[in-house]
Design a protein around this motif. Sequence first.
Motif, PDB file in Angstrom:
ATOM      1  N   UNK B 132      -3.494   6.318  -0.206  1.00 24.96           N
ATOM      2  CA  UNK B 132      -3.496   7.579   0.545  1.00 24.96           C
ATOM      3  C   UNK B 132      -4.669   7.667   1.524  1.00 24.96           C
ATOM      4  N   UNK B 133      -5.763   6.976   1.235  1.00 20.99           N
ATOM      5  CA  UNK B 133      -6.940   7.029   2.113  1.00 20.99           C
ATOM      6  C   UNK B 133      -6.764   6.127   3.332  1.00 20.99           C
ATOM      7  N   UNK B 134      -5.678   5.356   3.388  1.00 16.70           N
ATOM      8  CA  UNK B 134      -5.396   4.541   4.555  1.00 16.70           C
ATOM      9  C   UNK B 134      -5.823   3.095   4.412  1.00 16.70           C
ATOM     10  N   UNK B 135      -6.658   2.795   3.436  1.00 15.21           N
ATOM     11  CA  UNK B 135      -7.026   1.384   3.220  1.00 15.21           C
ATOM     12  C   UNK B 135      -5.918   0.686   2.436  1.00 15.21           C
ATOM     13  N   UNK B 136      -5.973  -0.641   2.372  1.00 15.54           N
ATOM     14  CA  UNK B 136      -4.830  -1.365   1.808  1.00 15.54           C
ATOM     15  C   UNK B 136      -5.257  -2.669   1.163  1.00 15.54           C
ATOM     16  N   UNK B 137      -4.400  -3.141   0.266  1.00 18.72           N
ATOM     17  CA  UNK B 137      -4.630  -4.436  -0.396  1.00 18.72           C
ATOM     18  C   UNK B 137      -3.347  -5.245  -0.317  1.00 18.72           C
ATOM     19  N   UNK B 138      -3.480  -6.569  -0.450  1.00 13.81           N
ATOM     20  CA  UNK B 138      -2.283  -7.402  -0.359  1.00 13.81           C
ATOM     21  C   UNK B 138      -1.939  -8.011  -1.702  1.00 13.81           C
ATOM     22  N   UNK B 139      -0.650  -8.273  -1.907  1.00 14.90           N
ATOM     23  CA  UNK B 139      -0.199  -8.996  -3.089  1.00 14.90           C
ATOM     24  C   UNK B 139      -0.552 -10.468  -2.907  1.00 14.90           C
ATOM     25  N   UNK B 140      -0.919 -11.124  -3.997  1.00 16.88           N
ATOM     26  CA  UNK B 140      -1.275 -12.542  -3.925  1.00 16.88           C
ATOM     27  C   UNK B 140      -0.519 -13.304  -5.005  1.00 16.88           C
ATOM     28  N   UNK B 141      -0.762 -14.613  -5.045  1.00 15.05           N
ATOM     29  CA  UNK B 141      -0.117 -15.441  -6.061  1.00 15.05           C
ATOM     30  C   UNK B 141      -0.419 -14.962  -7.465  1.00 15.05           C
ATOM     31  N   UNK B 142      -1.645 -14.498  -7.688  1.00 15.68           N
ATOM     32  CA  UNK B 142      -2.031 -14.045  -9.026  1.00 15.68           C
ATOM     33  C   UNK B 142      -1.491 -12.643  -9.302  1.00 15.68           C
ATOM     34  N   UNK B 143      -1.298 -11.867  -8.245  1.00 16.87           N
ATOM     35  CA  UNK B 143      -0.763 -10.507  -8.395  1.00 16.87           C
ATOM     36  C   UNK B 143       0.449 -10.413  -7.484  1.00 16.87           C
ATOM     37  N   UNK B 144       1.574 -10.955  -7.963  1.00 15.97           N
ATOM     38  CA  UNK B 144       2.708 -11.169  -7.061  1.00 15.97           C
ATOM     39  C   UNK B 144       3.581  -9.944  -6.837  1.00 15.97           C
TER      40      UNK B 144
END
Lengths: 247, 247
Positions: B132-144
């Motif tokens: 909601x704050x506008x920042x973001x994270x990406x999915x990775x091999x470990x967190x698919x």
Amino acid sequence: MTYCVAITVDAGLVFASDSRTNAGVDQLSTYSKMFCFEEPGERVLVLLTAGNLATSQAVVMQLKRDMKQGKLPNLSSVEHLSEAAEYVGEISLAQQQKHVNAAAGSGLDTSASFVLGGQIGKARPKVFMIYPEGNFISATGETPYQQIGEIKYGKPILDRIIRPETTLEEAALCALVSMDSTMRSNATVGPPIEVLLYEAGSLRLERQFSFGADHPYLLSLKSDWEQALKQAFSTLQHFDWHSPLQN
Amino acid sequence: MTYCVAITVDAGLVFASDSRTNAGVDQLSTYSKMFCFEEPGERVLVLLTAGNLATSQAVVMQLKRDMKQGKLPNLSSVEHLSEAAEYVGEISLAQQQKHVNAAAGSGLDTSASFVLGGQIGKARPKVFMIYPEGNFISATGETPYQQIGEIKYGKPILDRIIRPETTLEEAALCALVSMDSTMRSNATVGPPIEVLLYEAGSLRLERQFSFGADHPYLLSLKSDWEQALKQAFSTLQHFDWHSPLQN
């Protein structure tokens, strides 16, 4: 966080709790969250705790002190389990209110919730969930379990397995599987896992178990359930995902 | 509430979302939470939304308007998926801030979160979760996978099944099972369930499906999974719960 569950079946009650306490990621400790009060042949009560550790410890200490000093009501004096739930709720609220002013604006949450179950005399075994506000609800045939803490990960398996006719042993296994699913997906719930099976009418707490992180049964259950789930998943019929834009 | 999940495997991406919206128990409605942007052969983007419906609709409308009016950046202009995530985050924050003063003290939560996935040109397919704050994270091999909304009930099965080498079809089935577990335990998540399978490198969105509440496959999956879970549970070895006070 915490995960505790109490299951009500016709045969009796099952209680399970984890033992991890965390106040930030670098303050992980182990505390039992299961407290037993027993007067063999007369009454048995089991209390599970979640939330602020200072609050829940203060509540448990006062419960013991009131009994020792004969202050009324206490867990030995109450005639019905619902009175015990009300009494625990009152103590909990009073303990939280002691620190309300100090905690204001600090972001500290002093709230705690409880599951209280057991049997007094010839009344049916019962389980209550006591909210931080001190009010409480009971488990029923339609809702045969009560959870506190990190309740969501382990709910689906309870919803599917627990019925009034489920045996105590199956219910205990289901509680462990529910606990395993929670530990697998949430790092704030951890062993030792305490499990207590109470046979309705026995008025004795004789079947209490503690499973440490390296307990062979807990380890094999973890890997067996993972395998069994994968096997279950592999039996599912696939949808024909190849037809474009099918509805 | 809502439950949306996007899964990243070597073969591509899978998106799944429910369609229930509720603003109190007597205002249940159905809204799609999956929005697709496609320029075949060039780029595909899929947006899943959770949280305040007014906010998420305003965000989607602005995304479309910006593209139509050629205002930069827009989903057609961005060169990388991470730019798209940043842009969606900025729009979301701006929309929320419009109503911050009006909502203050009312208990209204105007926040929304998003999952944005897809592929632009020859870059690898990616999935981002936008807070909601506008920042973001990406999915990775470990967190698919990335989830938004009611994420906990359906997490255990994802943790156990999804691996980089999982096929798109298995991942889609797992998303449906994860959705089914969520719907079974939480009344605020409901059909139609939308599922989209995206094959890495195809740069086309051709495999999109919608399962209504009475879709025969969804119904049979629900009962098959319940049966398979019970069967899996029945294969577990029991602990010897009869030895008193065993540790």
